[in-house]
Design a protein around this motif. Structure first.
Motif, PDB file in Angstrom:
ATOM      1  N   ASN A  96       0.836  -1.201   0.000  1.00 26.05           N
ATOM      2  CA  ASN A  96       0.000   0.000   0.000  1.00 26.05           C
ATOM      3  C   ASN A  96       0.870   1.250   0.000  1.00 26.05           C
ATOM      4  OD1 ASN A  96      -2.252   1.648   0.128  1.00 26.05           O
ATOM      5  ND2 ASN A  96      -2.362   1.581   2.363  1.00 26.05           N
ATOM      6  N   PRO A  97       1.343   1.680  -1.186  1.00 25.76           N
ATOM      7  CA  PRO A  97       2.230   2.848  -1.248  1.00 25.76           C
ATOM      8  C   PRO A  97       1.568   4.106  -0.706  1.00 25.76           C
ATOM      9  CG  PRO A  97       1.445   2.252  -3.443  1.00 25.76           C
ATOM     10  CD  PRO A  97       1.039   1.143  -2.525  1.00 25.76           C
ATOM     11  N   GLN A  98       2.359   4.921   0.005  1.00 30.16           N
ATOM     12  CA  GLN A  98       1.828   6.068   0.739  1.00 30.16           C
ATOM     13  C   GLN A  98       2.380   7.420   0.296  1.00 30.16           C
ATOM     14  OE1 GLN A  98      -0.490   5.766   3.543  1.00 30.16           O
ATOM     15  NE2 GLN A  98      -0.696   3.815   2.462  1.00 30.16           N
ATOM     16  N   VAL A  99       3.452   7.435  -0.498  1.00 30.16           N
ATOM     17  CA  VAL A  99       4.165   8.693  -0.742  1.00 30.16           C
ATOM     18  C   VAL A  99       4.007   9.124  -2.202  1.00 30.16           C
ATOM     19  CG1 VAL A  99       6.366   9.918  -0.538  1.00 30.16           C
ATOM     20  CG2 VAL A  99       5.830   8.023   1.033  1.00 30.16           C
ATOM     21  N   PRO A 100       3.150  10.110  -2.482  1.00 30.33           N
ATOM     22  CA  PRO A 100       3.010  10.611  -3.849  1.00 30.33           C
ATOM     23  C   PRO A 100       4.266  11.374  -4.270  1.00 30.33           C
ATOM     24  CG  PRO A 100       1.747  11.970  -2.337  1.00 30.33           C
ATOM     25  CD  PRO A 100       2.261  10.806  -1.543  1.00 30.33           C
ATOM     26  N   ILE A 101       4.415  11.584  -5.566  1.00 34.64           N
ATOM     27  CA  ILE A 101       5.636  12.181  -6.100  1.00 34.64           C
ATOM     28  C   ILE A 101       5.909  13.560  -5.513  1.00 34.64           C
ATOM     29  CG2 ILE A 101       4.424  13.119  -8.120  1.00 34.64           C
ATOM     30  CD1 ILE A 101       8.026  11.708  -8.103  1.00 34.64           C
ATOM     31  N   GLU A 102       4.871  14.350  -5.265  1.00 33.72           N
ATOM     32  CA  GLU A 102       5.083  15.694  -4.721  1.00 33.72           C
ATOM     33  C   GLU A 102       5.755  15.642  -3.352  1.00 33.72           C
ATOM     34  OE1 GLU A 102       1.807  15.658  -7.659  1.00 33.72           O
ATOM     35  OE2 GLU A 102       2.187  14.510  -5.805  1.00 33.72           O
ATOM     36  N   GLU A 103       5.292  14.741  -2.495  1.00 30.35           N
ATOM     37  CA  GLU A 103       5.886  14.594  -1.168  1.00 30.35           C
ATOM     38  C   GLU A 103       7.255  13.924  -1.257  1.00 30.35           C
ATOM     39  OE1 GLU A 103       6.648  14.502   2.897  1.00 30.35           O
ATOM     40  OE2 GLU A 103       5.227  15.702   1.739  1.00 30.35           O
ATOM     41  N   GLY A 104       7.370  12.946  -2.159  1.00 26.21           N
ATOM     42  CA  GLY A 104       8.640  12.243  -2.292  1.00 26.21           C
ATOM     43  C   GLY A 104       9.768  13.146  -2.758  1.00 26.21           C
ATOM     44  N   ILE A 105       9.495  14.020  -3.719  1.00 26.57           N
ATOM     45  CA  ILE A 105      10.518  14.959  -4.187  1.00 26.57           C
ATOM     46  C   ILE A 105      10.887  15.929  -3.078  1.00 26.57           C
ATOM     47  CG2 ILE A 105      10.995  16.851  -5.791  1.00 26.57           C
ATOM     48  CD1 ILE A 105      11.203  14.119  -7.064  1.00 26.57           C
ATOM     49  N   LYS A 106       9.918  16.368  -2.319  1.00 22.58           N
ATOM     50  CA  LYS A 106      10.192  17.252  -1.185  1.00 22.58           C
ATOM     51  C   LYS A 106      11.155  16.579  -0.200  1.00 22.58           C
ATOM     52  CE  LYS A 106       7.803  19.681   2.589  1.00 22.58           C
ATOM     53  NZ  LYS A 106       6.468  19.948   3.212  1.00 22.58           N
ATOM     54  N   ARG A 107      10.911  15.316   0.110  1.00 20.96           N
ATOM     55  CA  ARG A 107      11.782  14.582   1.039  1.00 20.96           C
ATOM     56  C   ARG A 107      13.170  14.370   0.438  1.00 20.96           C
ATOM     57  NH1 ARG A 107       8.066   9.621   3.442  1.00 20.96           N
ATOM     58  NH2 ARG A 107       6.188  10.840   3.930  1.00 20.96           N
ATOM     59  N   PHE A 108      13.205  14.063  -0.858  1.00 20.19           N
ATOM     60  CA  PHE A 108      14.498  13.825  -1.501  1.00 20.19           C
ATOM     61  C   PHE A 108      15.347  15.089  -1.497  1.00 20.19           C
ATOM     62  CE2 PHE A 108      17.296  14.151  -5.142  1.00 20.19           C
ATOM     63  CZ  PHE A 108      18.107  13.050  -4.942  1.00 20.19           C
ATOM     64  N   ILE A 109      14.759  16.216  -1.853  1.00 18.34           N
ATOM     65  CA  ILE A 109      15.513  17.474  -1.905  1.00 18.34           C
ATOM     66  C   ILE A 109      16.011  17.847  -0.509  1.00 18.34           C
ATOM     67  CG2 ILE A 109      15.410  19.935  -2.433  1.00 18.34           C
ATOM     68  CD1 ILE A 109      15.382  18.191  -4.914  1.00 18.34           C
ATOM     69  N   SER A 110      15.198  17.587   0.513  1.00 17.64           N
ATOM     70  CA  SER A 110      15.623  17.857   1.888  1.00 17.64           C
ATOM     71  C   SER A 110      16.852  17.032   2.234  1.00 17.64           C
ATOM     72  CB  SER A 110      14.476  17.545   2.855  1.00 17.64           C
ATOM     73  OG  SER A 110      14.885  17.708   4.195  1.00 17.64           O
ATOM     74  N   TRP A 111      16.843  15.744   1.873  1.00 21.17           N
ATOM     75  CA  TRP A 111      18.012  14.883   2.110  1.00 21.17           C
ATOM     76  C   TRP A 111      19.212  15.376   1.320  1.00 21.17           C
ATOM     77  CZ3 TRP A 111      20.389  11.973  -1.796  1.00 21.17           C
ATOM     78  CH2 TRP A 111      21.443  11.151  -1.368  1.00 21.17           C
TER      79      TRP A 111
END
Length: 319
Positions: free
Chosen positions: A296-311
Motif C-alpha cells: 500500500n504505497p503512501q508517498v506521492p511524487i510531490e511529497e517524495g521529491i520534497k523529502r528527496f531534496i531535503s536529504w
C-alpha cells in the motif's frame, strides 16, 4: 540465529532494506563488491550505521565469484536470499552488454544454485519494470507478455526471472520476483534522473532531456518499495511475480518542475534525441501486490521529491 542474505546490500535499495531488517532484530549478511559504477564512498556511507550493529555482517566480493559465494553460504545459516545486486541502468547496458550478461546472468545463477544446494527456504529477486519493454497495455500487469525487452539490461532481468522459475520448477525453490518501478529517495544512485537533475540544477548546469520531455515514469518512493520487499520476505509463496510501483505516472517536464520548486532554482534544459533502449512510459498495476502482499504505497511524487531534496541539501551536496 538464521540470517537474511542481501546482495547489493550497500546500494540504494539494499541499504534501506538492511536498516529496516536490523531495526526489527534480524541478522543480516550483505554481499557487495563496492564496484566503481559510482563512487564506492557512497556505498560505504550508506552502511555506516549498519556496521556498528552486531547483527550486521559484511562480505565483500563479486557475485560472479562462485567460490567466494560458496564460502558465504557455508559461513552463515541463511533463511532467505534477497538478490538486489546487479549492473543497473538501461543506457550503460547498450554500451557494454557483455558485462551486464556476466554480472546479472552468471551472478544470479550462482546464487540460485547455492540457494538450492544449501536448501535456503526462500529467494527474493529484485527485477525491473524494464522487462515489459514497449507495450500498449497500460498499466502493466504481471501476466502481460514480457518477451520483447528493448535493452540488454531489461533482457538480463527477464532472463533471470525465467531462471528463477526453472529453479522453482526443477528443485522446488520458493521464489518471489519483484518488478521495481523507478525507485527514488534518499541515497538514490547519483546517475539516476532525479538525483542527477537535482545536482545539475543546483549547480546551475544544463540537464539533458532525451526526447521532448513527455516520457512518463511510475516513480516509487523508497519507503514504499521497502514495505513491499519486507512483505515478500515475510509471506510464503511457491513462485510469484509482483509489481512494486506507486501506480501513478509523472511526465519528465513535470518532474523537473517539482525539482525546481523544491530547490528554488530554475532548470537549464538541453533537449537531446530519444535514446535507444528507453521506453515512453512505465506504469504499474499494483492490484495483485495490494491483494496478496498487502502492499500500500503512501508517498506521492510531490511529497517524495520534497523529502528527496531535503536529504540532498543536508547530506548529498558534498558527496
Amino acid at each position: 540465529m538464521e540470517a537474511i542474505l542481501i546482495t547489493g546490500g550497500a546500494g540504494f535499495i539494499g541499504s534501506h532494506l538492511v536498516d529496516n531488517l536490523l531495526a526489527r532484530g534480524e541478522k543480516v549478511v550483505v554481499v557487495d563488491d563496492f564496484n566503481d559504477y559510482y563512487s564506492p564512498k557512497i556505498k560505504w556511507k550508506n552502511i555506516e550505521q549498519a556496521l556498528k550493529n552486531h547483527n550486521f555482517h559484511l562480505e565483500q566480493g563479486d557475485i560472479r565469484d562462485f567460490p567466494f559465494l560458496e564460502r558465504v553460504f557455508k559461513r552463515y545459516p541463511i533463511k532467505c536470499v534477497v538478490h538486489l545486486a546487479a549492473r543497473a541502468g538501461v543506457r550503460p547496458s547498450v554500451e557494454d552488454p557483455i558485462l551486464y550478461e556476466e554480472v546479472n546472468g552468471v551472478g544470479t545463477t550462482n546464487l540460485l544454485e547455492l540457494a538450492r544446494r544449501f536448501e535456503v527456504p526462500k529467494f527474493v529477486y529484485g527485477s525491473s519494470s524494464s522487462v515489459y519493454g514497449y507495450t500498449d497495455q497500460v498499466p502493466f500487469k504481471e501476466d502481460a507478455c514480457a518477451d520483447q525487452p528493448v535493452s540488454p539490461y531489461a533482457a538480463t532481468k527477464r532472463a533471470n526471472e525465467l531462471m528463477c522459475h526453472a529453479y522453482h520448477h526443477l528443485f522446488g525453490l520458493k521464489v518471489v520476483c519483484l518488478r521495481f518501478f523507478t525507485v527514488y529517495g534518499p541515497r538514490q544512485r547519483p546517475e539516476m534522473a532525479i538525483h542527477k537533475f537535482t545536482r545539475l540544477i543546483d549547480e546551475g548546469k544544463e540537464i539533458p532531456v532525451y526526447g521532448d520531455g513527455s516520457s512518463k515514469r511510475d516513480y516509487t518512493y523508497i519507503d514504499d518499495i521497502i514495505q513491499g520487499v519486507v512483505a515478500a520476505i515475510d509471506k510464503d509463496f511457491d513462485y510469484e511475480i509482483f509489481n512494486l510501483g506507486e501506480s501513478q505516472v509523472t511526465d519528465l517536464l513535470t518532474l523537473i518542475r517539482l525539482i525546481e520548486e523544491n530547490l528554488g532554482k530554475p532548470a537549464k534544459i538541453k533537449f537531446l534525441p530519444f535514446q535507444a533502449g528507453d521506453v515512453p512510459i512505465t506504469y504499474a498495476d499494483i492490484s495483485k501486490a495490494k491483494k496478496i502482499l498487502g502492499y500500500n504505497p503512501q508517498v506521492p511524487i510531490e511529497e517524495g521529491i520534497k523529502r528527496f531534496i531535503s536529504w540532498y541539501k543536508k547530506e548529498a551536496r558534498d558527496i
